[in-house]
Write a protein that holds these residues in place. Structure first.
Motif, mmCIF file in Angstrom:
data_model
loop_
_atom_site.group_PDB
_atom_site.id
_atom_site.type_symbol
_atom_site.label_atom_id
_atom_site.label_comp_id
_atom_site.label_asym_id
_atom_site.label_seq_id
_atom_site.Cartn_x
_atom_site.Cartn_y
_atom_site.Cartn_z
ATOM 1 N N ASN A 87 0.662 -1.163 -0.328
ATOM 2 C CA ASN A 87 0.253 -0.100 0.439
ATOM 3 C C ASN A 87 0.364 1.081 -0.332
ATOM 4 O O ASN A 87 2.249 1.093 0.711
ATOM 5 C CB ASN A 87 -0.965 -0.203 0.890
ATOM 6 N N GLU A 89 0.602 5.326 0.862
ATOM 7 C CA GLU A 89 -0.083 6.190 1.289
ATOM 8 C C GLU A 89 -0.020 7.353 0.903
ATOM 9 O O GLU A 89 0.938 7.821 -0.358
ATOM 10 C CB GLU A 89 0.995 6.689 2.610
ATOM 11 N N THR A 247 -10.479 7.704 6.697
ATOM 12 C CA THR A 247 -9.504 6.835 7.635
ATOM 13 C C THR A 247 -10.774 5.619 8.338
ATOM 14 O O THR A 247 -10.197 4.991 9.559
ATOM 15 C CB THR A 247 -8.407 7.337 8.286
ATOM 16 N N LYS A 254 -6.175 3.570 7.948
ATOM 17 C CA LYS A 254 -5.652 3.933 6.491
ATOM 18 C C LYS A 254 -6.888 4.345 5.587
ATOM 19 O O LYS A 254 -8.185 4.089 5.554
ATOM 20 C CB LYS A 254 -4.945 2.262 6.094
ATOM 21 N N ASP A 255 -6.123 5.032 4.625
ATOM 22 C CA ASP A 255 -6.652 6.041 3.867
ATOM 23 C C ASP A 255 -7.375 5.359 2.835
ATOM 24 O O ASP A 255 -7.039 4.211 2.069
ATOM 25 C CB ASP A 255 -6.356 6.859 3.174
ATOM 26 N N ASN A 375 -6.745 -3.564 7.733
ATOM 27 C CA ASN A 375 -5.999 -1.860 7.639
ATOM 28 C C ASN A 375 -7.294 -1.944 5.736
ATOM 29 O O ASN A 375 -7.080 -0.311 5.345
ATOM 30 C CB ASN A 375 -4.849 -1.441 6.101
#
Length: 384
Positions: A87, A89, A247, A254-255, A375
């Motif tokens: 992933n 960010e 989030t 997490k976004d 997540n």
């Protein structure tokens, strides 16, 4: 063959049907045959009393079972064991110096901006096998022809396939149940699931009672039209919310966003049916009040001994992270396709022939990886 005279029972039954007598207590032991596990070889005819009764027809209980759990099967691969999820960010914004030019100032274009990337690894498998022995020569003595023998063997194969389906379905539900438990634990301290409502673990009953000043209970809620209407509203709003990047809807913070084509919705059957019967049947524009399209499950963990609401809506587990969860009233879940799943499923059969005793042993083996990714978006709706 045993033959019973039932003329007196039939005369009594006729009187009951025609209204000539009251409803009587009937002894059906002389009418209905519930069968025996072993055939009585001394059963003889009713003529010369010495001819052994023969089997006239053989019926094999050979009904396929497809199961009814949500489909979360992903993919398989041949080499390697680890599932890796990578992933990136979201990068932060910085000042646009194009609009801040100053005389004699150097603007360095050679600064290195490192991306923030994280990887998550899943490297667990579950496995079991179902053994079964087969004979041909020895079992032929019990059947009249090859067709009956093939029907018998087909029944055995079907029994194995049903056993495999039941066990795999149970593992799929445990994968969902673990994520339910992890989400409840993330929003609440252990044992306090009736103490309010969270963002990821949404107590619909608490929100309803707070908004309307009522004291509706969990068991009565699912048959209350106004509550069902409110629940449908909340679930629909959450589908829209989860489609926007945020989030808030995953444990890891997490976004993430979940478009409609990647959203899985699973609802408890009692809740879904109650919505159809107690709400949808009374409204003219049911499309505005219906629950989301969803997979339906009769229970999360098991039926208990009587399919009570407390049992079918219960999740009582120790999660993969070690949290102890004992919560009932789970009505449904919404989750991203990547939040949980079954990967690298491998079903196979190995065989060994024993030439001394003349039989085959088959081992029906199963391996798969069941994962939860905290997540990714996952929301629980419950009443407590």
């Amino acid at each position: 063959m045993q033959v019973n005279q039932i003329y007196q029972i039939m005369n009594n039954v006729t009187g009951e049907i025609l209204g000539e007598s009251a409803v009587l207590s009937e002894d059906l032991s002389n009418i209905v045959d519930i069968g025996t596990a072993i055939f009585n070889a001394s059963a003889v005819d009713n003529y010369v009393k010495s001819l052994v009764n023969h089997i006239g027809r053989v019926i094999f209980v050979n009904r396929p079972y497809s199961g009814n759990v949500p489909s979360v099967l992903m993919d398989s691969w041949e080499y390697g064991s680890v599932l890796e999820k990578i992933n990136a960010e979201l990068p932060d914004a910085t000042e646009n110096e194009s609009w801040e030019l100053a005389n004699g100032t150097s603007y360095d274009p050679n600064v290195f901006y490192k991306p923030v990337v994280a990887a998550k690894f899943f490297n667990k498998r579950v496995t079991f096998e179902i053994p079964m022995s087969f004979t041909e020569r020895q079992v032929k003595e019990s059947f009249s022809n090859a067709e009956q023998l093939n029907g018998f063997l087909s029944m055995l194969y079907n029994a194995i396939d049903k056993a495999m389906t039941v066990k795999v379905d149970a593992l799929v539900m445990r994968t969902i149940n673990n994520m339910i438990g992890e989400t409840l634990h993330a929003d609440f301290a252990e044992g306090t699931y009736n103490g309010g409502s969270g963002v990821k673990a949404v107590n619909l009953l608490y929100l309803y009672n707070q908004r309307y000043g009522t004291t509706l209970t969990a068991e009565k809620a699912i048959t209350e039209p106004e509550f069902i209407r409110f629940a449908s509203y909340e679930m629909g709003v959450y589908m829209s919310r989860m489609s926007k990047i945020s989030t808030l809807f995953n444990i890891g913070g997490k976004d993430r966003f979940t478009p409609s084509d990647m959203l899985h919705v699973v609802l408890l059957a009692d809740f879904k049916k109650a919505a159809n019967v107690f709400l949808q049947s009374d409204v003219f524009h049911d499309s505005f009040t219906e629950l989301p399209n969803a997979d339906v499950v009769p229970y999360w963990q098991g039926s208990g001994t009587g399919y009570s609401f407390a049992d079918i809506s219960k999740v009582k587990i120790k999660t993969a992270s070690g949290a102890t969860i004992d919560a009932s009233g789970i009505l449904g879940v919404m989750f991203d396709r990547d939040a949980l799943g079954v990967t690298n499923l491998d079903r196979r059969v190995t065989t060994n022939y024993n030439p001394k005793a003349e039989f085959y042993n088959n081992w029906y083996k199963f391996d798969a990886g069941y994962f939860n990714d905290t997540n990714e978006n996952f929301v629980v709706f419950f009443v407590a």
